[in-house]
Design a protein around this motif. Structure first.
Motif, PDB file in Angstrom:
ATOM      1  N   GLU A   1      11.131  -2.405 -67.888  1.00 59.09           N
ATOM      2  CA  GLU A   1      10.412  -1.636 -66.877  1.00 59.09           C
ATOM      3  C   GLU A   1      10.214  -0.188 -67.333  1.00 59.09           C
ATOM      4  O   GLU A   1       9.180   0.426 -67.052  1.00 59.09           O
ATOM      5  CB  GLU A   1      11.164  -1.684 -65.551  1.00 59.09           C
ATOM      6  N   THR A   2      11.208   0.348 -68.031  1.00 58.37           N
ATOM      7  CA  THR A   2      11.084   1.707 -68.567  1.00 58.37           C
ATOM      8  C   THR A   2       9.923   1.788 -69.548  1.00 58.37           C
ATOM      9  O   THR A   2       9.092   2.702 -69.491  1.00 58.37           O
ATOM     10  CB  THR A   2      12.389   2.127 -69.268  1.00 58.37           C
ATOM     11  N   GLU A   3       9.849   0.833 -70.455  1.00 58.20           N
ATOM     12  CA  GLU A   3       8.763   0.815 -71.443  1.00 58.20           C
ATOM     13  C   GLU A   3       7.411   0.695 -70.751  1.00 58.20           C
ATOM     14  O   GLU A   3       6.446   1.365 -71.139  1.00 58.20           O
ATOM     15  CB  GLU A   3       8.962  -0.344 -72.421  1.00 58.20           C
ATOM     16  N   TYR A   4       7.328  -0.155 -69.733  1.00 55.80           N
ATOM     17  CA  TYR A   4       6.060  -0.326 -69.007  1.00 55.80           C
ATOM     18  C   TYR A   4       5.591   1.009 -68.435  1.00 55.80           C
ATOM     19  O   TYR A   4       4.430   1.408 -68.627  1.00 55.80           O
ATOM     20  CB  TYR A   4       6.232  -1.355 -67.886  1.00 55.80           C
ATOM     21  N   PHE A   5       6.485   1.707 -67.746  1.00 57.86           N
ATOM     22  CA  PHE A   5       6.067   2.945 -67.094  1.00 57.86           C
ATOM     23  C   PHE A   5       5.763   4.043 -68.110  1.00 57.86           C
ATOM     24  O   PHE A   5       4.745   4.741 -67.996  1.00 57.86           O
ATOM     25  CB  PHE A   5       7.151   3.429 -66.129  1.00 57.86           C
ATOM     26  N   VAL A   6       6.631   4.218 -69.083  1.00 58.47           N
ATOM     27  CA  VAL A   6       6.435   5.293 -70.058  1.00 58.47           C
ATOM     28  C   VAL A   6       5.140   5.075 -70.832  1.00 58.47           C
ATOM     29  O   VAL A   6       4.354   6.007 -71.050  1.00 58.47           O
ATOM     30  CB  VAL A   6       7.647   5.390 -70.995  1.00 58.47           C
ATOM     31  N   ASP A   7       4.872   3.835 -71.250  1.00 57.37           N
ATOM     32  CA  ASP A   7       3.644   3.547 -72.009  1.00 57.37           C
ATOM     33  C   ASP A   7       2.405   3.827 -71.154  1.00 57.37           C
ATOM     34  O   ASP A   7       1.429   4.416 -71.623  1.00 57.37           O
ATOM     35  CB  ASP A   7       3.634   2.093 -72.474  1.00 57.37           C
ATOM     36  N   LEU A   8       2.441   3.400 -69.892  1.00 61.68           N
ATOM     37  CA  LEU A   8       1.293   3.611 -69.016  1.00 61.68           C
ATOM     38  C   LEU A   8       1.094   5.102 -68.741  1.00 61.68           C
ATOM     39  O   LEU A   8      -0.036   5.606 -68.752  1.00 61.68           O
ATOM     40  CB  LEU A   8       1.480   2.854 -67.702  1.00 61.68           C
ATOM     41  N   ALA A   9       2.180   5.807 -68.505  1.00 66.16           N
ATOM     42  CA  ALA A   9       2.086   7.238 -68.238  1.00 66.16           C
ATOM     43  C   ALA A   9       1.475   7.980 -69.425  1.00 66.16           C
ATOM     44  O   ALA A   9       0.593   8.841 -69.266  1.00 66.16           O
ATOM     45  CB  ALA A   9       3.467   7.805 -67.908  1.00 66.16           C
ATOM     46  N   ARG A  10       1.907   7.657 -70.624  1.00 59.88           N
ATOM     47  CA  ARG A  10       1.371   8.320 -71.810  1.00 59.88           C
ATOM     48  C   ARG A  10      -0.089   7.942 -72.046  1.00 59.88           C
ATOM     49  O   ARG A  10      -0.906   8.788 -72.450  1.00 59.88           O
ATOM     50  CB  ARG A  10       2.241   7.976 -73.015  1.00 59.88           C
ATOM     51  N   GLU A  11      -0.426   6.699 -71.780  1.00 56.75           N
ATOM     52  CA  GLU A  11      -1.820   6.261 -71.898  1.00 56.75           C
ATOM     53  C   GLU A  11      -2.733   7.097 -71.008  1.00 56.75           C
ATOM     54  O   GLU A  11      -3.870   7.420 -71.385  1.00 56.75           O
ATOM     55  CB  GLU A  11      -1.922   4.778 -71.514  1.00 56.75           C
ATOM     56  N   LEU A  12      -2.235   7.479 -69.826  1.00 57.02           N
ATOM     57  CA  LEU A  12      -3.049   8.192 -68.847  1.00 57.02           C
ATOM     58  C   LEU A  12      -2.893   9.710 -68.923  1.00 57.02           C
ATOM     59  O   LEU A  12      -3.402  10.427 -68.062  1.00 57.02           O
ATOM     60  CB  LEU A  12      -2.717   7.691 -67.443  1.00 57.02           C
ATOM     61  N   GLY A  13      -2.179  10.210 -69.938  1.00 59.09           N
ATOM     62  CA  GLY A  13      -2.155  11.645 -70.179  1.00 59.09           C
ATOM     63  C   GLY A  13      -0.922  12.391 -69.711  1.00 59.09           C
ATOM     64  O   GLY A  13      -0.893  13.625 -69.743  1.00 59.09           O
ATOM     65  N   ILE A  14       0.128  11.689 -69.270  1.00 48.83           N
ATOM     66  CA  ILE A  14       1.375  12.339 -68.863  1.00 48.83           C
ATOM     67  C   ILE A  14       2.195  12.655 -70.117  1.00 48.83           C
ATOM     68  O   ILE A  14       2.487  11.767 -70.915  1.00 48.83           O
ATOM     69  CB  ILE A  14       2.181  11.445 -67.903  1.00 48.83           C
ATOM     70  N   LYS A  15       2.578  13.902 -70.281  1.00 49.52           N
ATOM     71  CA  LYS A  15       3.283  14.315 -71.499  1.00 49.52           C
ATOM     72  C   LYS A  15       4.765  13.961 -71.481  1.00 49.52           C
ATOM     73  O   LYS A  15       5.356  13.657 -72.516  1.00 49.52           O
ATOM     74  CB  LYS A  15       3.120  15.825 -71.690  1.00 49.52           C
ATOM     75  N   THR A  16       5.396  14.074 -70.314  1.00 46.36           N
ATOM     76  CA  THR A  16       6.841  13.832 -70.209  1.00 46.36           C
ATOM     77  C   THR A  16       7.074  12.782 -69.132  1.00 46.36           C
ATOM     78  O   THR A  16       6.802  13.026 -67.948  1.00 46.36           O
ATOM     79  CB  THR A  16       7.599  15.121 -69.851  1.00 46.36           C
ATOM     80  N   ALA A  17       7.548  11.614 -69.532  1.00 43.02           N
ATOM     81  CA  ALA A  17       7.702  10.482 -68.610  1.00 43.02           C
ATOM     82  C   ALA A  17       9.133   9.974 -68.639  1.00 43.02           C
ATOM     83  O   ALA A  17       9.701   9.753 -69.710  1.00 43.02           O
ATOM     84  CB  ALA A  17       6.739   9.358 -68.978  1.00 43.02           C
ATOM     85  N   GLY A  18       9.694   9.795 -67.462  1.00 46.37           N
ATOM     86  CA  GLY A  18      11.067   9.314 -67.366  1.00 46.37           C
ATOM     87  C   GLY A  18      11.238   8.326 -66.239  1.00 46.37           C
ATOM     88  O   GLY A  18      10.261   7.872 -65.630  1.00 46.37           O
ATOM     89  N   VAL A  19      12.484   8.013 -65.948  1.00 48.22           N
ATOM     90  CA  VAL A  19      12.787   7.023 -64.905  1.00 48.22           C
ATOM     91  C   VAL A  19      13.946   7.519 -64.046  1.00 48.22           C
ATOM     92  O   VAL A  19      14.742   8.364 -64.469  1.00 48.22           O
ATOM     93  CB  VAL A  19      13.152   5.652 -65.514  1.00 48.22           C
ATOM     94  N   MET A  20      14.024   6.970 -62.850  1.00 47.12           N
ATOM     95  CA  MET A  20      15.143   7.264 -61.972  1.00 47.12           C
ATOM     96  C   MET A  20      16.248   6.233 -62.177  1.00 47.12           C
ATOM     97  O   MET A  20      15.971   5.033 -62.313  1.00 47.12           O
ATOM     98  CB  MET A  20      14.695   7.256 -60.510  1.00 47.12           C
ATOM     99  N   ALA A  21      17.470   6.701 -62.176  1.00 46.15           N
ATOM    100  CA  ALA A  21      18.631   5.810 -62.259  1.00 46.15           C
ATOM    101  C   ALA A  21      19.169   5.632 -60.849  1.00 46.15           C
ATOM    102  O   ALA A  21      19.909   6.474 -60.340  1.00 46.15           O
ATOM    103  CB  ALA A  21      19.694   6.403 -63.173  1.00 46.15           C
ATOM    104  N   GLU A  22      18.762   4.574 -60.207  1.00 45.81           N
ATOM    105  CA  GLU A  22      19.208   4.243 -58.856  1.00 45.81           C
ATOM    106  C   GLU A  22      19.857   2.873 -58.807  1.00 45.81           C
ATOM    107  O   GLU A  22      20.584   2.551 -57.867  1.00 45.81           O
ATOM    108  CB  GLU A  22      18.008   4.257 -57.895  1.00 45.81           C
ATOM    109  N   VAL A  23      19.555   2.046 -59.805  1.00 46.23           N
ATOM    110  CA  VAL A  23      20.059   0.682 -59.882  1.00 46.23           C
ATOM    111  C   VAL A  23      21.158   0.643 -60.950  1.00 46.23           C
ATOM    112  O   VAL A  23      20.949   1.128 -62.064  1.00 46.23           O
ATOM    113  CB  VAL A  23      18.925  -0.300 -60.252  1.00 46.23           C
ATOM    114  N   PRO A  24      22.335   0.120 -60.634  1.00 48.24           N
ATOM    115  CA  PRO A  24      23.425   0.119 -61.618  1.00 48.24           C
ATOM    116  C   PRO A  24      23.055  -0.480 -62.965  1.00 48.24           C
ATOM    117  O   PRO A  24      23.539  -0.028 -64.010  1.00 48.24           O
ATOM    118  CB  PRO A  24      24.516  -0.704 -60.912  1.00 48.24           C
ATOM    119  N   SER A  25      22.170  -1.481 -62.971  1.00 48.01           N
ATOM    120  CA  SER A  25      21.794  -2.111 -64.242  1.00 48.01           C
ATOM    121  C   SER A  25      21.191  -1.107 -65.214  1.00 48.01           C
ATOM    122  O   SER A  25      21.394  -1.209 -66.427  1.00 48.01           O
ATOM    123  CB  SER A  25      20.804  -3.256 -63.992  1.00 48.01           C
TER     124      SER A  25
END
Length: 552
Positions: free
Chosen positions: A390-414
């Motif tokens: 899921e991290t790869e999905y979001f980061v790749d999409l964000a960069r494709e659309l012009g977002i320079k710095t893309a991260g994720v929230m840690a809310e799920v223990p996994s």
């Protein structure tokens, strides 16, 4: 009865005489309807309209988080399903007050049975019903008592409409019997900087005129205090006020280690106030305000305008925007599934956005275009991310659309358990301690009956934070905190000791956290963190951290 305990909100201390809030209006009698049903319905309609308008006015006066809460209550007063129920009862011969009481209680019971966020909202719905009945009776709605001198307010619970407009020159502190750390009372008290302790189960033992000390940092109400204890409490209060009025400085530990202090915001109009309170940027910008109560997702242009308004307030500063976090307590008809038995564990956050990718694409596009027109340092993160895929999905999409710095929230223990892999892909991680605690402890964060489990001090939660902090250090990437835990000054120090690189919180908490950080070195923060992680329970973790401070 030397001490009563509950859940403290903030770090404030206050002492003074108790003044109790009046009990709710009595249950209306079952006298049959007198007169014409149409007239009775008209009276109810006028009462509902009055209450909705009054709540809206109170919300506009309060602003910030309170405005959103009160606007939600105003919508409750206009709920067509409840009105239909009231009309049906009047048609069957029930008097207007009784019809309102029965209809609202029926919906309250439904919400209470649902638990979670909806269960917490049952109390808000009850307050709306009380206000409508009071208007029908021609009396004032139950509310905060009047007093010529300052006092400590004690109540079973406090309605959002009352909490939002408390006169802080008169109300020294707040004690409630009900409520947990995520109830509206606690949220609004924290956002307004009110010294408060909620969930004090023996609060009914306190009577008008009783002198008490409220120590929200310790979660303790001291009854029948000595003159020396009162003097000490007043000294603490004076020191806190002095710290809050001191010149603003960047967040840092006593040894100079920088800890940027950021603000959690829900609307661009809240930005100026956050800056005035010393926010060094934004650690969590919630974008839900653009989508809630809308029949369909806003277009790129309208979103971009809001993002530009936000980013212009923080030139050269970091602004972390969270992609739309819908689902669970924020269902949207055009995005989330209806009828999920447990939406907190369902399709929410990134899960929902992946199922409707165009909504996510539009939001990221709007953010990228806003970033191009402003000078802020924009970071964008995805909510409710479970793993590396899921991290790869979001980061790749964000960069494709012009977002320079893309991260994720840690809310799920996994995600925390896979921190090394996640930080190999994401530019940063931001820890949402509210949900991380909820999912770690299997305790709905909006359900008062399990509020004791919803404590970010629990060593299980702290160990997950430590894993994320260690992975961030190895990857030389930022690990921020954007949950309510960062608003707790002592816990904020512990979180830094666990590897947190930034702290984001409600702006009202910035002064207390800044002051607390300045009294500890990084080595001391690490020692406090180690002591807390080794403890067997949340209460023991807090005590261990305090003990570590006193012995260092």
């Amino acid at each position: 009865m030397p001490e009563l305990t509950g859940v403290g909100v903030g770090r404030g201390t206050a002492s003074g005489p108790v003044l109790r809030m009046a009990e709710p209006l009595g249950e209306p009698d079952q006298t049959p309807l007198q007169g014409d049903a149409a007239d009775a319905k008209a009276r109810v309609g006028e009462a509902l309209a009055f209450v909705a308008a009054d709540l809206g006015t109170r919300g506009a006066a309060a602003g910030g988080d309170a405005q959103a809460v009160l606007e939600a209550q105003a919508l409750m007063a206009q709920d067509p399903s409840i009105l239909d129920d009231v009309h049906a009862q009047i048609d069957s011969g029930t008097n207007p007050e009784r019809a309102v009481f029965t209809a609202f209680k029926s919906f309250q019971d439904i919400l209470s049975g649902m638990g979670g966020y909806m269960g917490e909202r049952a109390a808000d719905l009850g307050d709306v019903g009380q206000r409508i009945i009071a208007h029908l009776r021609g009396v004032n709605a139950p509310g905060v008592p009047e007093s010529a001198t300052p006092f400590i307010l004690v109540a079973r619970d406090l309605a959002p409409a009352d909490t939002a407009l408390l006169d802080l020159d008169k109300v020294l502190a707040l004690i409630t019997r009900d409520g947990g750390p995520t109830s509206h009372t606690a949220i609004l008290a924290r956002s307004k900087g009110i010294t408060a302790i909620v969930g004090v189960t023996e609060a009914e033992k306190l009577g008008d005129g009783d002198v008490v000390i409220v120590d929200s940092a310790a979660g303790v109400v001291v009854t029948d205090p000595t003159a020396e204890q009162i003097a000490d409490a007043e000294q603490k209060r004076a020191e806190r006020l002095a710290a809050a009025s001191a010149p603003l400085t960047p967040g840092a530990l006593a040894d100079g280690t920088k800890v940027p202090l950021l603000a959690n915001l829900g609307s661009p109009k809240d930005a100026a106030a956050a800056v005035a309170l010393g926010a060094e940027g934004v650690g969590l910008f919630r974008t839900e305000f653009l989508f809630l109560d809308a029949p369909y997702a806003p277009d790129v242009a309208s979103q971009k305008a809001s993002y530009v308004a936000l980013l212009k307030e923080f030139p050269g500063k970091k602004v972390v925007v969270r992609a739309l976090d819908a689902g669970a307590d924020k269902p949207l008809p055009f995005l989330t599934d209806s009828g999920e038995e447990n939406p907190a564990l369902g399709r929410r956050g990134l899960r929902a956005l992946r199922a409707h990718e165009q909504i996510l694409r539009d939001q990221l596009t709007a953010l990228a275009e806003a970033d191009a027109e402003t000078d802020a340092d924009l970071w964008v993160m995805a909510p409710m991310v479970a793993d590396v895929e899921e991290t790869e999905y979001f980061v790749d999409l964000a960069r494709e659309l012009g977002i320079k710095t893309a991260g994720v929230m840690a809310e799920v223990p996994s995600l925390a358990l896979m921190a090394d892999q996640v930080l190999g892909v994401a530019d940063f991680v931001s820890i949402g301690t509210n949900d991380l605690t909820q999912y770690t402890m299997a305790a709905d964060r909006m359900l008062g009956t399990v509020a004791s489990y919803q404590d970010p001090w629990h060593p299980a939660v702290l160990r997950l934070v430590a894993q994320l902090g260690e992975a961030g250090a190895r990857a030389s990437k930022g690990v921020g905190i954007c949950g309510e835990a960062a608003s707790d000054p002592l816990l904020a120090v512990v979180l830094v000791g666990l590897g947190a690189t930034t702290l984001s919180m409600t702006p009202a908490a910035l002064a207390d956290v800044r002051a607390e950080l300045s009294t500890h070195t990084l080595d001391e923060a690490k020692a406090m963190a180690q002591a807390a992680v080794a403890a067997p329970s949340a209460a023991a973790a807090r005590a261990a951290a305090v003990s570590s401070v006193s012995t260092s």
